[in-house]
Design an enzyme around this catalytic site. Structure first.
Site, PDB file in Angstrom:
ATOM      1  N   HIS A  36       0.870  -1.060  -0.235  1.00 59.36           N
ATOM      2  CA  HIS A  36       0.114  -0.150  -0.127  1.00 59.36           C
ATOM      3  C   HIS A  36       0.856   1.370  -0.227  1.00 59.36           C
ATOM      4  CE1 HIS A  36      -2.792   2.992   1.052  1.00 59.36           C
ATOM      5  NE2 HIS A  36      -2.229   3.338   2.322  1.00 59.36           N
ATOM      6  N   ASP A  55       7.384  20.441 -27.355  1.00 61.62           N
ATOM      7  CA  ASP A  55       7.594  19.168 -26.743  1.00 61.62           C
ATOM      8  C   ASP A  55       8.550  19.368 -25.427  1.00 61.62           C
ATOM      9  OD1 ASP A  55       7.524  16.631 -26.020  1.00 61.62           O
ATOM     10  OD2 ASP A  55       7.130  15.771 -28.211  1.00 61.62           O
ATOM     11  N   TRP A  95       7.459   0.450   3.774  1.00 60.57           N
ATOM     12  CA  TRP A  95       7.942   1.165   2.434  1.00 60.57           C
ATOM     13  C   TRP A  95       9.146   1.794   2.698  1.00 60.57           C
ATOM     14  CZ3 TRP A  95       8.878   6.213   0.826  1.00 60.57           C
ATOM     15  CH2 TRP A  95       8.731   7.046   2.014  1.00 60.57           C
ATOM     16  N   SER A 127      13.461   5.597 -13.903  1.00 58.35           N
ATOM     17  CA  SER A 127      12.609   6.287 -14.622  1.00 58.35           C
ATOM     18  C   SER A 127      12.306   7.656 -13.978  1.00 58.35           C
ATOM     19  CB  SER A 127      11.065   5.723 -14.301  1.00 58.35           C
ATOM     20  OG  SER A 127      10.059   6.509 -14.457  1.00 58.35           O
ATOM     21  N   SER A 128      12.303   7.979 -12.631  1.00 58.79           N
ATOM     22  CA  SER A 128      12.322   9.464 -12.121  1.00 58.79           C
ATOM     23  C   SER A 128      13.377  10.196 -12.511  1.00 58.79           C
ATOM     24  CB  SER A 128      12.216   9.280 -10.615  1.00 58.79           C
ATOM     25  OG  SER A 128      11.155   8.485 -10.402  1.00 58.79           O
ATOM     26  N   HIS A 130      13.167  12.185   3.127  1.00 57.61           N
ATOM     27  CA  HIS A 130      12.408  13.712   3.442  1.00 57.61           C
ATOM     28  C   HIS A 130      12.418  14.357   2.025  1.00 57.61           C
ATOM     29  CE1 HIS A 130      10.347  16.200   5.691  1.00 57.61           C
ATOM     30  NE2 HIS A 130      10.794  17.124   4.811  1.00 57.61           N
ATOM     31  N   GLU A 163      12.028  13.051  -0.656  1.00 57.85           N
ATOM     32  CA  GLU A 163      11.022  12.431  -1.240  1.00 57.85           C
ATOM     33  C   GLU A 163       9.487  13.279  -1.035  1.00 57.85           C
ATOM     34  OE1 GLU A 163      10.535  10.260  -3.876  1.00 57.85           O
ATOM     35  OE2 GLU A 163       8.451   9.750  -3.483  1.00 57.85           O
ATOM     36  N   TYR A 195       8.653  15.968  -0.399  1.00 55.82           N
ATOM     37  CA  TYR A 195       8.443  17.241  -0.968  1.00 55.82           C
ATOM     38  C   TYR A 195       8.242  16.937  -2.513  1.00 55.82           C
ATOM     39  CZ  TYR A 195       9.120  19.288   3.312  1.00 55.82           C
ATOM     40  OH  TYR A 195       8.802  19.626   4.527  1.00 55.82           O
ATOM     41  N   SER A 228      -1.913  26.100  -6.986  1.00 56.58           N
ATOM     42  CA  SER A 228      -1.616  27.528  -7.192  1.00 56.58           C
ATOM     43  C   SER A 228      -1.905  27.983  -8.645  1.00 56.58           C
ATOM     44  CB  SER A 228      -0.047  27.740  -7.251  1.00 56.58           C
ATOM     45  OG  SER A 228       0.476  27.361  -6.097  1.00 56.58           O
ATOM     46  N   HIS A 258      15.042  13.615  11.589  1.00 52.73           N
ATOM     47  CA  HIS A 258      13.635  13.552  12.396  1.00 52.73           C
ATOM     48  C   HIS A 258      12.889  12.507  12.072  1.00 52.73           C
ATOM     49  CE1 HIS A 258      11.278  16.079   8.917  1.00 52.73           C
ATOM     50  NE2 HIS A 258      11.504  14.749   8.665  1.00 52.73           N
ATOM     51  N   HIS A 259      13.119  11.703  11.332  1.00 53.68           N
ATOM     52  CA  HIS A 259      12.671  10.341  11.231  1.00 53.68           C
ATOM     53  C   HIS A 259      13.122   9.408  12.085  1.00 53.68           C
ATOM     54  CE1 HIS A 259      10.015  11.276   7.755  1.00 53.68           C
ATOM     55  NE2 HIS A 259      10.999  12.091   7.355  1.00 53.68           N
ATOM     56  N   THR A 312       6.444  26.726   4.275  1.00 51.13           N
ATOM     57  CA  THR A 312       5.101  26.168   3.896  1.00 51.13           C
ATOM     58  C   THR A 312       4.254  27.003   4.400  1.00 51.13           C
ATOM     59  OG1 THR A 312       6.450  24.017   4.639  1.00 51.13           O
ATOM     60  CG2 THR A 312       4.285  23.807   4.169  1.00 51.13           C
ATOM     61  N   LYS A 357       3.316  29.672   2.102  1.00 51.99           N
ATOM     62  CA  LYS A 357       2.401  29.364   0.884  1.00 51.99           C
ATOM     63  C   LYS A 357       0.946  29.271   1.470  1.00 51.99           C
ATOM     64  CE  LYS A 357       5.341  26.549  -1.989  1.00 51.99           C
ATOM     65  NZ  LYS A 357       5.191  27.554  -3.098  1.00 51.99           N
ATOM     66  N   ARG A 394       1.938   1.177  14.884  1.00 52.36           N
ATOM     67  CA  ARG A 394       1.744   1.223  13.616  1.00 52.36           C
ATOM     68  C   ARG A 394       2.093  -0.312  13.189  1.00 52.36           C
ATOM     69  NH1 ARG A 394       5.404   5.375  10.501  1.00 52.36           N
ATOM     70  NH2 ARG A 394       4.757   4.254   8.581  1.00 52.36           N
TER      71      ARG A 394
END
Ligand code: HEM
Ligand SMILES: [Cu+2]
Lengths: 639, 102, 223
Positions: free
Chosen positions: A81, A110, A145, A175-176, A259, A261, A263, A274, A308-309, A334, A337, A456
């Site tokens: 998931h 293009d 994950w 790919s990315s 982290h 990621e 964002y 926006s 922080h994780h 943040t 925004k 969790r």
């Protein structure tokens, strides 16, 4: 165009799609719009997959001590998931918009490298299958994950399950990365004359930042994954505790990637919102510069907060403090925004189509997730929350309430551009409200179950701990979300055929993509416009709105040199040939290279099975096939 | 469309053959000094050893990037595309050394 | 793998020039972005090597001798003289590379008639130097294995072979790229309009070289 658009531009689209439809045309396309559509469909399919996995998870947890699925299978469910939603849904949905919108928004025909673009998509599509299919054999990845080593290493995770994860993620990274190099080059180098960086639509800005996050964050997980692959397949010792390996190595490498990621997941949605908010507020985006710079700040600071994780692993007071302060700092851009979006709406003449509702929904829901995020940026507080459902509540408010709501806003907003038809507003309203209520019913109670200590990643729990009601609420909410999702799917496919015709500029929006027919012809712009302000379409149609912003005069020299013409709307739909615009050839080669990569990596699984000769044959064969196709690709002309 | 635009990156001044030779010579000399330093036990044991080697390596790195990769003469965009990531990579490396210090 | 993709991107845009915003070639922007990205890849590999330095529980070690529990004695494993030689070869390959680029860019101009203007010679020299470097690495790896250090032996072995192996793979890709250019040069001749083709390959090549400059100091010389 807006007026003549009453005749559905679809008529034109039908004739042009008839000459290039069928499976082969999709396999060989290099048109950024078709590739965008492919990303969109594939990612929506995976949204269904990941959504069903979530429904199974929540059904299992509806009441104490249920046994719908086994503990083992539950591990596979939450792992897949999370992995699916992050890498196969939100990132590719963003990529769908990068593909479709960036060239249109900057006035290009293009992307910089059309074939590389097709390659990115095919690597994603095949890599996605590679990591998804094993669940049907009960062999899906089961290590979370984030796949913490050594749990995901050969000693504690020796089955085939995590093989699919360590290989699949590596492939998806290719790919990315390929897409990111492509879009960086496109945004730097393919902008129409006059489209300065500070005139780019905010979606393109946020996408630009995201591409840099990708090229800087993905190599780190690439390295970490190679170590894990070598441990699993070649017997290296990187994460082997007995050999002195440090269990924190994977965690640090993973979160240095992880982290940024998050964002990568949220900034494209911020960009979409926006675009939606100014359009439906009929007012320029408030604080454009602050918006662009806060995006850059978020991206930059995003590389300095990863630990922080890991407050719970005992890094010591100095490291904890540094990362805590850095994390709190990142809340500032943040917040900027959020306030700018609110200020954009303030004093505007607001309209509330479904897209706008989703956009406002993002502002509200993301704020809740942002606040709980700042709560666990403080280590003492995080020690209570980490690994509980409180964290699950947090990141679903930012991911579902933020990223997904933003993407829904984007789909409702841009569907008319992509298809020439509107999505149904009444079905959309149902979807929005079901979604909004379902989301809060699912995730808000998790704050409580988490605070009451529910961990969790547990497959069941005992009654009598005060968690029962909250879990039941979450499960009911999940079913509401499922209904909302099905409504969306129905709306999407019905509207494609039967939606009310939309003109080229159905919302009265300010940016370049609305100056051409819907759906756009394959060459996009018959004549590249010279851009003289941030809101070229409002300059044409509602000049009073843009009186306050900076303009330049059309520059005759630039126009002559670049064959550009002053800003205009294009209403005619002709073929590229009639207009003499060279178009890239369709080609199967990017697909073949992607296929070669998958075969190459599959050899590792064969190696694990223990058939050495077959493994070598697969890897060498796949490698040779890849290199051969690559040479064929590079030596054939683009157009 | 217009060819002179496409070649705009080449109108800049270019490093010359003479510079190429000098750079190669410096690379060679510094490498010799580095290896030589490695074989002086007293110097290896001293506090200056690591900083000295890092400095020499940084000089080699810089001259290759500036002259051979002609970053000094090229469009400033390339400088940004390179130094930004390099700084982030360097900072991450230093952070790792700090976090894993025992 | 990512190298191949970037090379693909780098070759992609076509001969005739479209309007571009900056006037620069797409391929050159892409290759610099790719090099930026590679900084993070090698940054991670080098960080891991350094973090694990001195943490192996069994030998052989890079700079210290080691006596195994069974009494077998292993000498420090790194061979500085041999690696210094291979380092020198790789550094010189960068000189050849700039000469190849200059030869292609200035083909036909005064001062580039003789050896200096022979792009074929310099491309070949660069590729050969790369191949020699790979030969040294193959020799180094096999002798380490004979001395009892494999990728499985200890943390040092795992991180050392992975780091230098990744670098070697980059060199190998570069050699292949150079050979391809040489092949094109022999088939139809490379001239000033092909500068970009050689330029992006050169940038990649020099980058691989500077990575080695860092590895040589951090891995081989600092103890
Ligand atoms: C206001 C900005 C944010 C702050 C301050 C913040 C802070 C945090 C912190 C401190 C954690 C670690 C909790 C723990 O100890 O396990 C965390 C976890 C997480 N965050 Fe955020 N975050 C923010 C935005 C986001 C965004 C935008 C996303 C994604 C779109 C996101 C996704 C996640 C995920 C997936 C986790 C779970 C990691 C795990 O598996 O443990 N966060 N966040
Ligand atoms: Cu984080």
């Amino acid at each position: 165009m807006a007026s003549s658009a009453a005749t559905p531009t679809h008529a034109g689209a039908a004739s042009h799609s008839s000459e290039q439809s069928g499976l082969w045309s999709w396999l060989t396309t290099v048109d950024h719009k078709k590739i965008g559509i492919l990303y969109l469909y594939t990612a929506l399919f995976y949204l269904l997959v990941g959504g069903l996995e979530a429904v199974l998870i929540r059904t299992q947890l509806a009441k104490p001590n249920l046994s719908l699925v086994s503990a083992d299978f539950y591990n596979q469910l939450f792992t897949m998931h999370g992995t699916t939603m992050v890498f196969l849904v939100v990132m590719p949905l963003s990529a769908a918009f990068f593909n479709y919108l960036i060239p249109l928004q900057i006035g290009a025909r293009d992307v910089a490298f059309p074939r590389l673009n097709a390659f990115s998509y095919w690597v994603y599509a095949l890599g996605g299958l590679f990591i998804t299919l094993p669940i049907f054999w009960g062999l899906a990845p089961d290590g979370g994950w984030f796949a913490y080593a050594p749990l995901s290493g050969p000693t504690y995770g020796g089955g085939y399950n995590m093989d699919f994860w360590v290989i699949g993620l590596q492939v998806l990274g290719i790919s990315s990365l390929a897409a990111a190099f492509n879009f960086i080059t496109t945004i730097i180098n393919m902008r129409a004359p006059g489209m300065t960086l500070m005139r780019m639509p905010m979606f393109t800005w946020m996408s630009f930042v995201v591409q840099f996050l990708v090229i800087l964050a993905f190599p780190v997980i690439t390295a970490a994954l190679f170590f894990l692959q070598f441990d699993r397949f070649f017997g290296t010792q990187f994460y082997e505790v007995a050999a002195g390996g440090d269990p924190l190595l994977w965690q640090h490498l993973f979160w240095v990637f992880g982290h940024p990621e998050v964002y990568i997941l949220i900034l494209p949605a911020f960009g979409l919102v926006s675009e939606v908010l100014p359009t439906h507020s009929r007012k320029p985006l408030f604080g454009y510069n602050a918006m662009a710079y806060s995006g850059i700040m978020i991206g930059f600071l995003g590389f300095g907060v990863w630990a922080h994780h890991m407050f719970a692993v005992g890094m010591g007071p100095v490291a904890d403090s540094i990362f805590a302060v850095a994390t709190m700092l990142i809340g500032l851009p943040t917040g900027v925004k959020i306030f700018n979006w609110i200020a954009t709406m303030y004093g505007g003449s607001l309209r509330f189509p479904v897209a706008m509702k989703f956009a406002i929904g993002l502002i509200a829901m993301f704020t809740i997730g942002g606040i709980s995020g700042v709560m666990h940026s403080s280590p003492p507080s995080d020690l209570q929350q980490t690994d509980t459902y409180f964290i699950v509540a947090h990141f679903h408010y930012v991911l579902y309430g933020g990223a997904m709501m933003g993407i829904f806003a984007g789909i409702y907003h841009y569907f008319p551009k992509m298809t020439g038809r509107f999505m149904s507003e009444s079905l959309g309203n149902w979807q929005f409200w079901l979604n909004f209520i379902g989301l809060n019913l699912t995730f808000f109670p998790m704050h409580f179950s988490g605070m009451l200590g529910m961990p969790r990643r547990i497959y069941t729990y005992d009654a009598g701990q005060g968690w029962d009601l909250f879990n039941m609420m979450s499960t009911v909410g999940t079913y509401m979300l499922l209904v909302a999702g099905l409504l969306f799917a129905y709306n999407f496919f019905r509207s494609k055929k039967h939606g009310a015709p939309a003109g080229s500029d159905p919302w009265g929006a300010p940016t370049l993509e609305w100056s051409i027919p819907s759906p756009p012809p394959d060459y996009n712009f018959a004549q590249i416009p010279e851009v003289t302000s941030r809101y070229p379409m409002w300059d044409l149609k509602a000049p009073d709105r843009t009186a306050g912003i900076e303009h330049s005069h059309p520059d005759a020299a630039v126009i002559a040199e670049a064959h550009a013409v002053p800003m205009h709307e294009e209403t005619e739909r002709r073929t590229a040939k009639e207009l003499g615009i060279p178009m890239p050839f369709n080609t199967i080669k990017p697909f073949l290279v992607a296929l070669g990569i998958i075969i190459l990596f599959s050899g590792l699984i064969v190696l694990h099975i223990g058939n050495f000769p077959l493994a070598m044959a697969t890897m060498l064969g796949g490698g040779a096939f890849m290199v051969g196709s690559l040479y064929a690709w590079l030596t054939s002309p683009l157009e | 469309m217009s060819n002179d635009r496409a070649h705009a990156d080449h109108v800049h001044e270019h490093p010359t053959w003479k510079q190429y030779k000098w750079v190669a010579l410096w690379l060679f000399v510094i490498t010799v000094v580095e290896v030589w330093a490695y074989y002086i036990p007293a110097f290896v044991a001293s506090k200056a050893f690591v900083p000295a080697l890092l400095l020499m390596s940084a000089v080699k790195f810089t001259i290759v990037v500036m002259f051979y990769m002609h970053l000094k003469y090229d469009h400033s965009l390339f400088r940004k595309l390179f130094t930004g990531p390099l700084l982030i990579a360097g900072a991450t490396l230093v952070a790792f050394l700090f976090l894993f210090k025992r | 793998m990512t190298t191949a993709t970037a090379a693909a991107g780098a070759h992609e845009a076509h001969e005739h020039t479209h309007y571009t915003t900056t006037g620069l070639d797409n391929r050159k922007i892409a290759i610099w972005a790719f090099i930026g990205s590679e900084c993070m890849l090698f940054g991670s590999l080098i960080s891991t090597y350094l973090v694990y330095k001195g943490r192996s529980v069994v030998g052989p070690f890079p700079h210290e001798a080691w006596t195994s529990p069974t009494g077998q004695v292993f000498k420090p494993i790194l061979d500085i003289p041999v690696t210094s030689a291979s380092t020198f070869v790789l550094l010189m390959s960068s000189l050849f590379m700039v000469l190849a680029l200059a030869a292609v860019e200035n083909k036909g101009k005064p001062g580039y008639e003789g050896t200096l203007g022979s792009s074929k010679l310099w491309l070949l020299a660069t590729a050969l130097a790369g191949a020699v470097f790979l030969g040294f690495q193959a020799y180094e790896f096999t002798s380490f294995v004979h001395e009892g250090l494999t990728i499985k032996t200890n943390l040092f072995g795992s991180s050392f072979f992975t780091l230098t192996g990744f670098h070697g793979t980059h060199v190998a890709v570069g050699v292949l790229w150079l050979m391809t250019l040489l092949f094109i040069d022999m088939k139809r001749g490379l001239g000033p309009k092909d500068t970009i083709l050689v330029d992006i390959c050169a940038l990649y090549w020099h980058f691989v070289d500077v990575v080695w400059i860092v590895i040589f100091t951090l891995v081989y010389l600092i103890q």
